[in-house]
Enzyme design. Structure first.
Site, PDB file in Angstrom:
ATOM      1  N   ARG A   1       0.866  -1.177   0.000  1.00 43.89           N
ATOM      2  CA  ARG A   1       0.000   0.000   0.000  1.00 43.89           C
ATOM      3  C   ARG A   1       0.907   1.232   0.000  1.00 43.89           C
ATOM      4  O   ARG A   1       2.016   1.202   0.514  1.00 43.89           O
ATOM      5  CB  ARG A   1      -0.894   0.002   1.230  1.00 43.89           C
ATOM      6  CG  ARG A   1      -1.957  -1.080   1.195  1.00 43.89           C
ATOM      7  CD  ARG A   1      -2.729  -1.158   2.504  1.00 43.89           C
ATOM      8  NE  ARG A   1      -3.600  -2.315   2.478  1.00 43.89           N
ATOM      9  CZ  ARG A   1      -3.227  -3.544   2.842  1.00 43.89           C
ATOM     10  NH1 ARG A   1      -2.006  -3.758   3.301  1.00 43.89           N
ATOM     11  NH2 ARG A   1      -4.070  -4.545   2.774  1.00 43.89           N
TER      12      ARG A   1
ATOM     13  N   HIS B   1      -2.962   3.090  -5.760  1.00 42.69           N
ATOM     14  CA  HIS B   1      -3.260   1.665  -5.595  1.00 42.69           C
ATOM     15  C   HIS B   1      -3.066   0.875  -6.896  1.00 42.69           C
ATOM     16  O   HIS B   1      -3.083  -0.355  -6.882  1.00 42.69           O
ATOM     17  CB  HIS B   1      -4.689   1.502  -5.076  1.00 42.69           C
ATOM     18  CG  HIS B   1      -4.786   0.672  -3.850  1.00 42.69           C
ATOM     19  ND1 HIS B   1      -4.053   0.912  -2.711  1.00 42.69           N
ATOM     20  CD2 HIS B   1      -5.528  -0.422  -3.589  1.00 42.69           C
ATOM     21  CE1 HIS B   1      -4.350   0.005  -1.809  1.00 42.69           C
ATOM     22  NE2 HIS B   1      -5.240  -0.818  -2.309  1.00 42.69           N
TER      23      HIS B   1
ATOM     24  N   TYR C   1     -10.286  -7.279  -6.349  1.00 49.52           N
ATOM     25  CA  TYR C   1      -9.163  -6.344  -6.216  1.00 49.52           C
ATOM     26  C   TYR C   1      -8.317  -6.295  -7.477  1.00 49.52           C
ATOM     27  O   TYR C   1      -7.910  -5.230  -7.933  1.00 49.52           O
ATOM     28  CB  TYR C   1      -8.327  -6.788  -5.014  1.00 49.52           C
ATOM     29  CG  TYR C   1      -7.260  -5.823  -4.606  1.00 49.52           C
ATOM     30  CD1 TYR C   1      -7.544  -4.771  -3.756  1.00 49.52           C
ATOM     31  CD2 TYR C   1      -5.965  -5.974  -5.048  1.00 49.52           C
ATOM     32  CE1 TYR C   1      -6.563  -3.888  -3.363  1.00 49.52           C
ATOM     33  CE2 TYR C   1      -4.973  -5.093  -4.663  1.00 49.52           C
ATOM     34  CZ  TYR C   1      -5.284  -4.051  -3.820  1.00 49.52           C
ATOM     35  OH  TYR C   1      -4.307  -3.171  -3.434  1.00 49.52           O
TER      36      TYR C   1
ATOM     37  N   LYS D   1      -1.828  -0.614   7.882  1.00 53.47           N
ATOM     38  CA  LYS D   1      -3.262  -0.903   7.887  1.00 53.47           C
ATOM     39  C   LYS D   1      -3.602  -2.159   8.679  1.00 53.47           C
ATOM     40  O   LYS D   1      -4.561  -2.172   9.450  1.00 53.47           O
ATOM     41  CB  LYS D   1      -3.784  -1.042   6.451  1.00 53.47           C
ATOM     42  CG  LYS D   1      -5.271  -1.318   6.383  1.00 53.47           C
ATOM     43  CD  LYS D   1      -5.758  -1.408   4.947  1.00 53.47           C
ATOM     44  CE  LYS D   1      -7.246  -1.749   4.912  1.00 53.47           C
ATOM     45  NZ  LYS D   1      -7.736  -1.857   3.532  1.00 53.47           N
TER      46      LYS D   1
ATOM     47  N   ARG E   1      -0.169  -1.807  -6.749  1.00 51.06           N
ATOM     48  CA  ARG E   1      -0.491  -3.038  -6.012  1.00 51.06           C
ATOM     49  C   ARG E   1      -1.447  -3.921  -6.814  1.00 51.06           C
ATOM     50  O   ARG E   1      -1.261  -5.132  -6.918  1.00 51.06           O
ATOM     51  CB  ARG E   1      -1.079  -2.631  -4.662  1.00 51.06           C
ATOM     52  CG  ARG E   1      -1.339  -3.734  -3.690  1.00 51.06           C
ATOM     53  CD  ARG E   1      -1.656  -3.095  -2.329  1.00 51.06           C
ATOM     54  NE  ARG E   1      -2.407  -3.978  -1.469  1.00 51.06           N
ATOM     55  CZ  ARG E   1      -1.882  -4.901  -0.682  1.00 51.06           C
ATOM     56  NH1 ARG E   1      -0.575  -5.074  -0.658  1.00 51.06           N
ATOM     57  NH2 ARG E   1      -2.634  -5.658   0.075  1.00 51.06           N
TER      58      ARG E   1
ATOM     59  N   HIS F   1      -4.032 -10.856   1.686  1.00 45.21           N
ATOM     60  CA  HIS F   1      -5.491 -10.834   1.802  1.00 45.21           C
ATOM     61  C   HIS F   1      -5.958 -12.106   2.486  1.00 45.21           C
ATOM     62  O   HIS F   1      -5.274 -13.121   2.449  1.00 45.21           O
ATOM     63  CB  HIS F   1      -6.142 -10.791   0.416  1.00 45.21           C
ATOM     64  CG  HIS F   1      -6.112  -9.452  -0.240  1.00 45.21           C
ATOM     65  ND1 HIS F   1      -6.449  -9.262  -1.555  1.00 45.21           N
ATOM     66  CD2 HIS F   1      -5.797  -8.209   0.223  1.00 45.21           C
ATOM     67  CE1 HIS F   1      -6.345  -7.985  -1.870  1.00 45.21           C
ATOM     68  NE2 HIS F   1      -5.939  -7.333  -0.818  1.00 45.21           N
TER      69      HIS F   1
END
Length: 186
Positions: free
Chosen positions: A41, A134, A169, A64, A137, A160
């Site tokens: 991130r 983003h 994603y 995060k 990623r 994840h």
């Protein structure tokens, strides 16, 4: 804020890096090139300190999630890091801000997320892409999935915990699944 997608064409990936360097700075191009290879991130990417790099590994605690990312650095990333280190041996951060660098009393800080967002948006506008921080990623995840078709590996790389989240994603849609059913006849 518009949702960003993975960049699917290799030529576009390279063009983005080139345009970031031409329109913004070498530092922005480095963020793009290194970020693509680390799949972190943006907050974690910008917070990298040279002390976090141990030989051929990067070890950081994700802001995060609190999870530890222990990433083996590939040749391309190592070369970019060596170049940055050689050019700015006094820097603490890999992507250190140049603002207030003359002031002796101000502690060094990393480049801001806002500055990177602005640079990426500028290039995205030029290319008519929803390009954001983003994108790096998501692009890494998408290309790993395309190379391996192993969603478990992509989940592990992105750290994840859900396949559904990972598929959304990286931009694998129902249309992609339908296409796989049509194209693969047994």
């Amino acid at each position: 804020m518009a949702e960003v997608q993975a960049i699917k064409k290799h030529e576009t990936i390279q063009l983005i890096g080139h345009l970031l360097e031409m329109r913004c700075s070498k530092q922005m191009a480095d963020i793009w090139n290194i970020g693509l290879n680390l799949a972190l991130r943006i907050s974690d990417l910008l917070a990298i300190q040279f002390d976090d790099i141990q030989g051929e590994r990067l070890i950081v605690k994700e802001m995060k999630t609190g999870k530890q990312a222990n990433i083996k650095l590939n040749h391309k990333v190592l070369m970019h890091i060596q170049d940055v280190r050689a050019e700015y041996p006094q820097h603490i951060y890999l992507f250190q801000s140049f603002r207030n660098q003359q002031s002796k009393n101000i502690k060094p800080r990393p480049l801001t997320r806002r500055a990177v967002t602005k640079a990426f948006a500028l290039v995205g506008e030029e290319l008519k892409l929803a390009l954001g921080t983003h994108s790096m990623r998501k692009t890494r995840g998408y290309h790993l999935y395309q190379n391996t078709k192993d969603i478990g590996r992509v989940m592990k790389m992105l750290r994840h915990s859900s396949e559904g989240v990972t598929l959304r994603y990286i931009g694998i849609t129902q249309d992609d699944v339908d296409k796989d059913f049509v194209e693969l006849e047994i």
